[in-house]
Design a protein around this motif. Structure first.
Motif, mmCIF file in Angstrom:
data_model
loop_
_atom_site.group_PDB
_atom_site.id
_atom_site.type_symbol
_atom_site.label_atom_id
_atom_site.label_comp_id
_atom_site.label_asym_id
_atom_site.label_seq_id
_atom_site.Cartn_x
_atom_site.Cartn_y
_atom_site.Cartn_z
ATOM 1 N N ARG A 155 0.834 -1.210 0.000
ATOM 2 C CA ARG A 155 0.000 0.000 0.000
ATOM 3 C C ARG A 155 0.867 1.258 0.000
ATOM 4 O O ARG A 155 0.457 2.287 -0.543
ATOM 5 N N ILE A 156 2.040 1.194 0.618
ATOM 6 C CA ILE A 156 2.955 2.341 0.581
ATOM 7 C C ILE A 156 3.375 2.614 -0.857
ATOM 8 O O ILE A 156 3.349 3.757 -1.331
ATOM 9 N N VAL A 157 3.735 1.567 -1.580
ATOM 10 C CA VAL A 157 4.134 1.721 -2.985
ATOM 11 C C VAL A 157 2.959 2.246 -3.803
ATOM 12 O O VAL A 157 3.115 3.150 -4.628
ATOM 13 N N LYS A 158 1.770 1.701 -3.577
ATOM 14 C CA LYS A 158 0.570 2.151 -4.297
ATOM 15 C C LYS A 158 0.307 3.628 -4.034
ATOM 16 O O LYS A 158 0.025 4.401 -4.968
ATOM 17 N N ALA A 159 0.412 4.030 -2.780
ATOM 18 C CA ALA A 159 0.169 5.434 -2.435
ATOM 19 C C ALA A 159 1.198 6.345 -3.091
ATOM 20 O O ALA A 159 0.844 7.384 -3.659
ATOM 21 N N ALA A 160 2.479 5.970 -3.039
ATOM 22 C CA ALA A 160 3.526 6.800 -3.645
ATOM 23 C C ALA A 160 3.317 6.927 -5.151
ATOM 24 O O ALA A 160 3.403 8.023 -5.710
ATOM 25 N N ALA A 161 3.024 5.813 -5.809
ATOM 26 C CA ALA A 161 2.795 5.860 -7.259
ATOM 27 C C ALA A 161 1.541 6.655 -7.595
ATOM 28 O O ALA A 161 1.519 7.411 -8.578
ATOM 29 N N SER A 162 0.517 6.515 -6.777
ATOM 30 C CA SER A 162 -0.753 7.209 -7.044
ATOM 31 C C SER A 162 -0.623 8.721 -6.927
ATOM 32 O O SER A 162 -1.256 9.458 -7.688
ATOM 33 N N VAL A 163 0.176 9.206 -5.988
ATOM 34 C CA VAL A 163 0.335 10.657 -5.883
ATOM 35 C C VAL A 163 1.398 11.181 -6.841
ATOM 36 O O VAL A 163 1.373 12.347 -7.218
ATOM 37 N N ALA A 164 2.319 10.324 -7.266
ATOM 38 C CA ALA A 164 3.333 10.756 -8.236
ATOM 39 C C ALA A 164 2.715 10.967 -9.616
ATOM 40 O O ALA A 164 3.086 11.906 -10.321
ATOM 41 N N ALA A 165 1.763 10.115 -9.985
ATOM 42 C CA ALA A 165 1.182 10.185 -11.330
ATOM 43 C C ALA A 165 0.595 11.556 -11.670
ATOM 44 O O ALA A 165 0.884 12.098 -12.738
ATOM 45 N N PRO A 166 -0.222 12.170 -10.825
ATOM 46 C CA PRO A 166 -0.769 13.484 -11.180
ATOM 47 C C PRO A 166 0.200 14.638 -10.945
ATOM 48 O O PRO A 166 -0.062 15.755 -11.383
ATOM 49 N N THR A 167 1.313 14.375 -10.286
ATOM 50 C CA THR A 167 2.268 15.456 -10.011
ATOM 51 C C THR A 167 2.931 15.936 -11.296
ATOM 52 O O THR A 167 3.070 17.138 -11.520
ATOM 53 N N GLY A 168 3.328 15.018 -12.155
ATOM 54 C CA GLY A 168 3.994 15.395 -13.403
ATOM 55 C C GLY A 168 3.208 16.391 -14.233
ATOM 56 O O GLY A 168 3.707 17.469 -14.569
#
Length: 125
Positions: free
Chosen positions: A38-51
């Protein structure tokens, strides 16, 4: 809604320098009590819209020596830190108060209500 645009200006992109020299820092703070997946999922999920939210963040892609194409990576390194839930909320509140910060978060509900969130956005399950 972001009032101030946070971006990398074209003249400050220096590919000869380390990303540590960049004007902008990118930090993801995750809930340390979550299981690793879930940590990896959360990090990837917030990184995606950041770009897309930070113009100039993603560098232009390129072709390697073997002819393989590669998508551009962020111009800024990304530190991933962990905090207990109370500290995480405190960090979020402090960052949200700043005019020079972009806050992209993943509330707990996003972990447990995927079908409603994804369905509500009209995405395929």
């Amino acid at each position: 809604m972001i009032e101030q645009i946070i971006d990398f200006a074209a003249d400050e992109v220096r590919t000869s320098e380390s990303t540590r020299e960049a004007r902008l820092d990118w930090v993801i703070v995750v809930d340390s009590t979550l299981p690793p997946g879930r940590i990896v999922k959360a990090a990837a999920s917030v990184a995606a819209p950041t770009g897309p939210a930070v113009p100039g963040l993603r560098a232009q892609g390129g072709t390697d020596a073997d002819g393989g194409d590669h998508t551009g990576l962020p111009r800024s390194g990304c530190a991933i830190l962990a905090a207990e839930p109370g500290k995480l909320r405190q960090v979020r509140v402090q960052a949200a108060r700043r005019d020079d910060s972009l806050v992209v978060d993943m509330p707990h509900a996003a972990h447990v209500t995927r079908d409603r969130i994804v369905g509500g956005m009209g995405m395929l399950p």
